[in-house]
Every structure is written in C-alpha cells, then in structure tokens.
Design a protein around this motif. Structure first.
Motif, PDB file in Angstrom:
ATOM      1  N   LEU A   1       0.704  -1.352   0.064  1.00 33.05           N
ATOM      2  CA  LEU A   1      -0.158   0.051  -0.047  1.00 33.05           C
ATOM      3  C   LEU A   1       0.914   1.291  -0.099  1.00 33.05           C
ATOM      4  O   LEU A   1       0.269   2.407  -0.155  1.00 33.05           O
ATOM      5  CB  LEU A   1      -0.931   0.002   1.242  1.00 33.05           C
ATOM      6  CG  LEU A   1      -1.916  -1.140   1.338  1.00 33.05           C
ATOM      7  CD1 LEU A   1      -2.934  -0.911   2.474  1.00 33.05           C
ATOM      8  CD2 LEU A   1      -2.675  -0.992  -0.002  1.00 33.05           C
TER       9      LEU A   1
ATOM     10  N   SER B   1      -3.704   4.092  -9.735  1.00 31.34           N
ATOM     11  CA  SER B   1      -4.458   3.954  -8.194  1.00 31.34           C
ATOM     12  C   SER B   1      -3.557   3.811  -6.925  1.00 31.34           C
ATOM     13  O   SER B   1      -2.404   3.477  -7.062  1.00 31.34           O
ATOM     14  CB  SER B   1      -5.107   2.233  -8.326  1.00 31.34           C
ATOM     15  OG  SER B   1      -5.792   2.212  -9.600  1.00 31.34           O
TER      16      SER B   1
ATOM     17  N   SER C   1      -4.535   3.197  -2.668  1.00 34.44           N
ATOM     18  CA  SER C   1      -5.407   2.620  -1.846  1.00 34.44           C
ATOM     19  C   SER C   1      -4.977   2.619  -0.318  1.00 34.44           C
ATOM     20  O   SER C   1      -3.706   2.386  -0.210  1.00 34.44           O
ATOM     21  CB  SER C   1      -5.746   1.340  -2.119  1.00 34.44           C
ATOM     22  OG  SER C   1      -6.825   0.561  -1.322  1.00 34.44           O
TER      23      SER C   1
ATOM     24  N   THR D   1     -10.178   3.224   1.274  1.00 33.24           N
ATOM     25  CA  THR D   1     -10.334   3.919   0.404  1.00 33.24           C
ATOM     26  C   THR D   1      -9.482   3.833  -0.726  1.00 33.24           C
ATOM     27  O   THR D   1      -8.240   3.528  -0.617  1.00 33.24           O
ATOM     28  CB  THR D   1     -10.305   5.588   0.907  1.00 33.24           C
ATOM     29  OG1 THR D   1     -11.076   5.611   1.789  1.00 33.24           O
ATOM     30  CG2 THR D   1     -10.476   6.556  -0.277  1.00 33.24           C
ATOM     31  N   THR D   2     -10.111   3.468  -1.840  1.00 32.39           N
ATOM     32  CA  THR D   2      -9.202   3.513  -3.192  1.00 32.39           C
ATOM     33  C   THR D   2      -9.807   4.393  -4.195  1.00 32.39           C
ATOM     34  O   THR D   2     -10.745   4.856  -4.317  1.00 32.39           O
ATOM     35  CB  THR D   2      -9.406   2.150  -3.985  1.00 32.39           C
ATOM     36  OG1 THR D   2      -9.211   1.017  -2.767  1.00 32.39           O
ATOM     37  CG2 THR D   2      -8.630   1.729  -5.271  1.00 32.39           C
TER      38      THR D   2
ATOM     39  N   SER E   1      -8.426   6.053  -8.228  1.00 29.80           N
ATOM     40  CA  SER E   1      -7.718   5.690  -9.498  1.00 29.80           C
ATOM     41  C   SER E   1      -8.021   6.762 -10.468  1.00 29.80           C
ATOM     42  O   SER E   1      -9.133   7.496 -10.381  1.00 29.80           O
ATOM     43  CB  SER E   1      -8.306   4.416  -9.883  1.00 29.80           C
ATOM     44  OG  SER E   1      -9.329   4.274 -10.354  1.00 29.80           O
TER      45      SER E   1
ATOM     46  N   ALA F   1      -9.743  -3.190  -6.226  1.00 32.40           N
ATOM     47  CA  ALA F   1     -11.064  -2.113  -5.720  1.00 32.40           C
ATOM     48  C   ALA F   1     -12.206  -2.901  -5.647  1.00 32.40           C
ATOM     49  O   ALA F   1     -12.651  -4.022  -6.579  1.00 32.40           O
ATOM     50  CB  ALA F   1     -10.972  -1.153  -6.759  1.00 32.40           C
TER      51      ALA F   1
ATOM     52  N   CYS G   1     -15.045   3.847  -1.355  1.00 37.64           N
ATOM     53  CA  CYS G   1     -14.655   4.045  -0.253  1.00 37.64           C
ATOM     54  C   CYS G   1     -15.832   3.244   0.602  1.00 37.64           C
ATOM     55  O   CYS G   1     -16.752   3.105   0.181  1.00 37.64           O
ATOM     56  CB  CYS G   1     -14.638   5.480   0.486  1.00 37.64           C
ATOM     57  SG  CYS G   1     -16.062   6.249   0.713  1.00 37.64           S
TER      58      CYS G   1
END
Length: 372
Positions: free
Chosen positions: A30, A45, A47, A51-52, A54, A118, A233
C-alpha cells in the motif's frame, strides 16, 4: 512495458492520489502507486484498503502491463523536475527506469498483482451532483463531525438523499450542522455515513469544479466518479442518531447581528476565558448584546457591547467560544441570526444572506452551564 508522459501532468495527478496513502501501512504494497498501462491509457491507483482512488492519464505508448511503484520516492523525484517528457521503461531486473532530459533514475518496483483490487459495487443506486455543490456541502459540514473512536457513526458526514432534496449532516454532540440543497434531488430515498478521509480528498479536488459527479452507493460502499477519476470507499457502519429530534422547534428569542462583528468580538473576548471551558456569556437585552468572559483563576476578564436587533425576552446564555467561532467562520453571510428558547436549550445559528437558491444551512450549538 514503456511509456512517455509529461512530468508536471503526472505529478499533478499523483499528488491528488497521494492523499489516499497512509504514513504507516499494515501491508507494504500500500506504500505504492499501482500503474496499469493499456496502450495510451495509464490508470494509476492508490489505496489504504478503506479508500481506493484511481485516475486515467493519457500517455504515449503501445504497451500493456502492471507494476506497483514506490509512491514517496516517485513523488519526491517528480517535484524536482521542470516541465519535460519523462520516459518510463520497465527493465528485467525488477526496476523501472525513468529517463529525463538530463539523467536516468531507477526505482525498484513490486508486482502489480499483489495490489488489492478495488471493490465492485453490487446493484448500486446512483445520484448525479455538480462537483462544486458537493465540495461546498462537505466544507460546510465536515468541521462539525466528531473524532470519538467510540462513536464511529458520529465521526463521519451523514448523506440523506430523497426526491425532494439532498441533506448532509455532521455532529459531535456539542455542535451540529445540517446543510440542505433543494435544487438537487435523488431518484429514491437513501442514507449512508461517509468517513472523513475520502470527503477531505473530494473536497480538495472538487472545489470550484464544474464537472458532474456520479455518486453510486449500496449498503457498504460508495463510489464517486468524475472526469477521469474514481474514488471508492467503505461506508461507516451503523445507524445515525435522530438529529431532527435535537433541533428545538420553538425558538421565540431571535438575535440578528453582523457576522464579522460578532465573530471578532467572540474571538477577542474568548482570549480572556477559562482555558479549559472556553466559556463566554451572552447577555441580551433590548437592542444590546453584551459578550463577556472571565478566568477567575488568573483574574482575567473581558466584556464587549454590541448593538443588535433582538426580539424576545431578556436572557443570558453561555457557549463554548471555540464552537461558536468555528461556526461563524464557516458561514459566508454578512448577517446571521441566533435563535434561542431557554439558556439550557441549543441555540440555532443560520445565515440571513449569501445563500444560493435552494441552499439551506442550519447550525446548532449546545449551551454551557453558566456559573452565576
């Protein structure tokens, strides 16, 4: 895998995504940006599992591939470049080589397959809202959300969508803000609690934005899509307190005053208040508002008199000056009204002017007990 991209364009996009990455992550992967290249489209992206985010960038390439690149190292390097094209080439020895006009830099990369996928939203409902309106709604409410880990539902902003309007609410039990838009509606009724971190990210990106944001949501996740960016998220789980029950309906005592004048006075007088309670006293009689504070331990005290317009009985009420200052700061109007019923009931602060058509802001501040 090889692609060419403008240095400033890449930096601008990565700085936004960098806001997602935590300083300390449980999973080392991460700490990276995921680069996913498909011909001339590079999807980047970031993360933190909750929460991710992109973004799709236009690059010059006809390759495909996925790698995870160390975020901090890449951002620090990009910040030092003037505008120029950069060439990224993935080498066999597990490094990605960046070539600029003057040099070459090699970064070790990780396998893109390790990067968490995601979440896909199953059967989401959707609403479309203008970016700037969403940013304003977040801005007007997020400061009132709580920080108490024991009451997670109050640490986010409550989104309430209906065919009549959209409502955003935040409270920490001392102050409450309800922001409503009657000029934007949803097709069906829905409610969910958004955590602060993704809201702060959205607020930063969308301020002043004319682009439309599509909000999709189900029981556990929400997804915000705009232009070439997506943010997904996890929602805060739980039931939001019944905030309507807290807002007093009958408030016969109404004070109207210039916001800046009121704010300056509260700020000045509060310097002399007790450092633990931050208590200030408002004493209203006729067309005069008397604001005072006293710190008995240090024999400090201050008092100011302001003229105001007031309908109602003479009264004295105490407030925590920090809450009052935060709220007055957050309003953009020239004049505000403070409506009260009794010294032990919440006061309601509303702007009198400066709102868009269909925009409503109600702020509620709990009083503090006055020691006579």
């Amino acid at each position: 895998m090889k692609f060419i991209v403008s240095s400033t364009y890449l930096l601008k996009q990565l700085q936004v995504l960098g806001g997602v990455i935590n300083n300390s992550n449980t999973l080392p992967i991460l700490d990276n940006f995921l680069f996913d290249l498909e011909k001339n489209k590079l999807t980047v992206s970031a993360s933190d599992l909750e929460t991710t985010m992109s973004t799709v960038l236009e690059v010059d390439s006809d390759n495909e591939g996925t790698i995870a690149v160390p975020a901090k190292l890449l951002l620090e390097t990009l910040k030092t470049f003037p505008e120029q094209p950069l060439t990224f080439v993935v080498e066999d020895n597990n490094t990605v080589e960046i070539s600029s006009n003057h040099g070459k830099y090699a970064l070790a990369y990780a396998d893109g397959a390790e990067f968490p996928k995601a979440v896909e939203l199953a059967n989401p409902s959707a609403t479309i809202i203008l970016g700037d309106i969403l940013a304003t709604a977040i801005n007007k409410t997020i400061f009132a959300a709580g920080n108490d880990d024991l009451r997670p539902v109050m640490s986010g902003v409550f989104f309430q969508f209906s065919p009549e309007n959209l409502t955003f609410v935040a409270t920490d039990a001392h102050k409450l803000v309800k922001y409503q838009r009657a000029d934007v509606t949803a097709s069906q009724v829905a409610e969910f609690i958004m955590p602060k971190k993704p809201l702060n990210l959205l607020k930063g990106i969308l301020a002043g934005s004319e682009s439309e944001v599509t909000i999709e949501y189900n029981e556990s996740n929400a997804k915000f899509s705009f232009e070439n960016t997506e943010l997904i998220c996890r929602l805060i789980d739980g039931k939001y307190p019944n905030y309507e029950a807290v807002i007093p309906k009958e408030n016969p005592n109404k004070l109207t005053i210039a916001r800046n004048q009121f704010l300056s006075s509260v700020r000045r007088v509060s310097i002399f208040s007790n450092k633990t309670t931050h208590q200030i006293r408002l004493k209203i009689a006729g067309a005069e508002l008397n604001i005072s504070a006293e710190d008995i331990d240090y024999s400090n005290k201050a008092e100011e008199r302001l003229t105001c317009s007031y309908q109602g009985d003479d009264m004295q009420i105490g407030f925590n000056s920090r809450f009052l200052t935060e709220m007055l700061n957050n309003l953009g109007s020239d004049e505000v009204s403070l409506e009260m019923s009794l010294p032990n009931r919440a006061g309601i602060l509303t702007p009198i002017d400066g709102l868009d058509e269909g925009e409503h802001v109600t702020m509620l501040v709990m009083p503090v007990m006055l020691n006579s």
